[in-house]
Design an enzyme around this catalytic site. Structure first.
Site, PDB file in Angstrom:
ATOM      1  N   THR A 134       0.681  -1.315  -0.101  1.00  0.00           N
ATOM      2  CA  THR A 134       0.026   0.063   0.072  1.00  0.00           C
ATOM      3  C   THR A 134       0.917   1.347   0.040  1.00  0.00           C
ATOM      4  O   THR A 134       0.275   2.356   0.310  1.00  0.00           O
ATOM      5  CB  THR A 134      -1.040  -0.029   1.336  1.00  0.00           C
ATOM      6  OG1 THR A 134      -0.067  -0.231   2.227  1.00  0.00           O
ATOM      7  CG2 THR A 134      -1.949  -1.017   1.047  1.00  0.00           C
ATOM      8  N   GLU A 135       2.146   1.245  -0.203  1.00  0.00           N
ATOM      9  CA  GLU A 135       3.075   2.312   0.108  1.00  0.00           C
ATOM     10  C   GLU A 135       2.534   3.480  -0.860  1.00  0.00           C
ATOM     11  O   GLU A 135       2.839   4.705  -0.595  1.00  0.00           O
ATOM     12  CB  GLU A 135       4.245   2.007  -0.568  1.00  0.00           C
ATOM     13  CG  GLU A 135       5.120   1.001   0.639  1.00  0.00           C
ATOM     14  CD  GLU A 135       4.994  -0.341   0.453  1.00  0.00           C
ATOM     15  OE1 GLU A 135       5.572  -1.154   1.131  1.00  0.00           O
ATOM     16  OE2 GLU A 135       4.019  -0.720  -0.233  1.00  0.00           O
ATOM     17  N   VAL A 136       2.049   3.231  -2.202  1.00  0.00           N
ATOM     18  CA  VAL A 136       1.695   4.425  -3.079  1.00  0.00           C
ATOM     19  C   VAL A 136       0.587   5.308  -2.460  1.00  0.00           C
ATOM     20  O   VAL A 136       0.285   6.557  -2.648  1.00  0.00           O
ATOM     21  CB  VAL A 136       1.433   3.982  -4.531  1.00  0.00           C
ATOM     22  CG1 VAL A 136       2.410   3.340  -5.205  1.00  0.00           C
ATOM     23  CG2 VAL A 136       0.363   2.913  -4.436  1.00  0.00           C
TER      24      VAL A 136
END
Length: 259
Positions: A134-136
């Site tokens: 989920t980093e983006v």
């Protein structure tokens, strides 16, 4: 070594490392990462023949502790690079461990936590387990985990997960090849034990040689890919979107990109 963020439990030749920050959903701090590295390196030197990785509380691991990331904002580039290098060292220590590894995943395994789960040789998950890179969503780049993700499920599927940041349930993760088996929650411990016993019936020397062979096959590519990932991870931390994404997450609001 006295660990503060993980627990170790040895049962004969099987060692279990338990991520133990249940109040923070086992989010990884630099301290936890260093303790995991130390525990993995000690495990490699010990007489353990199987490693199980699990989490205490309701989650397996929710990824990096964003409070720790926020504290680093404004740090020198060398500190950003050192932080990325530590994560790379952790992932490699798990990936290259010379004994079979089993991840017992219940609840969420997100971002770096998903990385820990899929880097194990076997990933067993309960139906309520969740996986996501989920980093983006917070202005970050899943740089290091993307290296190993591409090895496991290929470029097209990796792009799907890394660019959308979407959450997978255990069944979809299994269909993609990130999970070996989906196991009822009440049967997870028993299935881990059963798998461990089947592995213990094999030659330890042959298992270790097989793991070294598989790792060596990808080593040149891995070295280059990890070096590139460390650089990308270092540079993204200098951006306004990264600062805004971390602040928005901790303040429980939607980010405003481009600030």
């Amino acid at each position: 070594m006295n660990y503060k963020t993980i627990l170790l439990n040895d049962s004969g030749p099987v060692r279990t490392i338990i991520l133990h920050r249940p109040d923070r959903r086992n989010a990884m701090t630099p301290e936890m990462q260093m303790e995991l590295i130390a525990a993995l390196e000690e495990t490699a030197r010990s007489g353990c023949r199987i490693l199980v990785l699990s989490g205490s509380g309701p989650a397996f691991c929710s990824g990096l502790d964003l409070s720790a990331l926020k504290e680093m904002q404004g740090a020198a580039a060398a500190e950003y690079r050192s932080d990325a290098e530590r994560i790379a060292r952790l992932f490699l220590a798990l990936y290259e461990l010379p004994i079979p590894t089993i991840a017992a995943v219940h609840g969420p395994a997100i971002a770096g936590g998903a990385g820990l789960a899929i880097l194990c040789d076997f990933t067993l998950a309960t139906p309520d387990a969740k996986f996501g890179f989920t980093e983006v969503r917070i202005g970050f780049v899943p740089a290091l985990v993307s290296v190993f993700l591409s090895l496991q499920i290929g470029d097209k599927r990796s792009r799907d997960l890394l660019l959308t940041g979407r959450i997978l349930d255990a069944n979809e993760a299994c269909k993609m090849g990130l999970v070996n088996e989906v196991v009822p929650r009440e049967d997870l411990s028993q299935r881990v034990e059963s798998l461990a016993q089947s592995l213990l019936a094999n030659s330890l020397e042959a298992l270790s040689a097989t793991k070294r062979m598989i790792t060596a096959r990808h080593r040149a590519w891995l070295d280059a890919a990890i070096a590139d990932a460390i650089e990308v991870s270092t540079q993204i931390r200098k951006t306004g979107d990264f600062r805004e994404g971390i602040s928005a997450f901790l303040e429980k609001r939607k980010p405003t990109w481009g600030k």
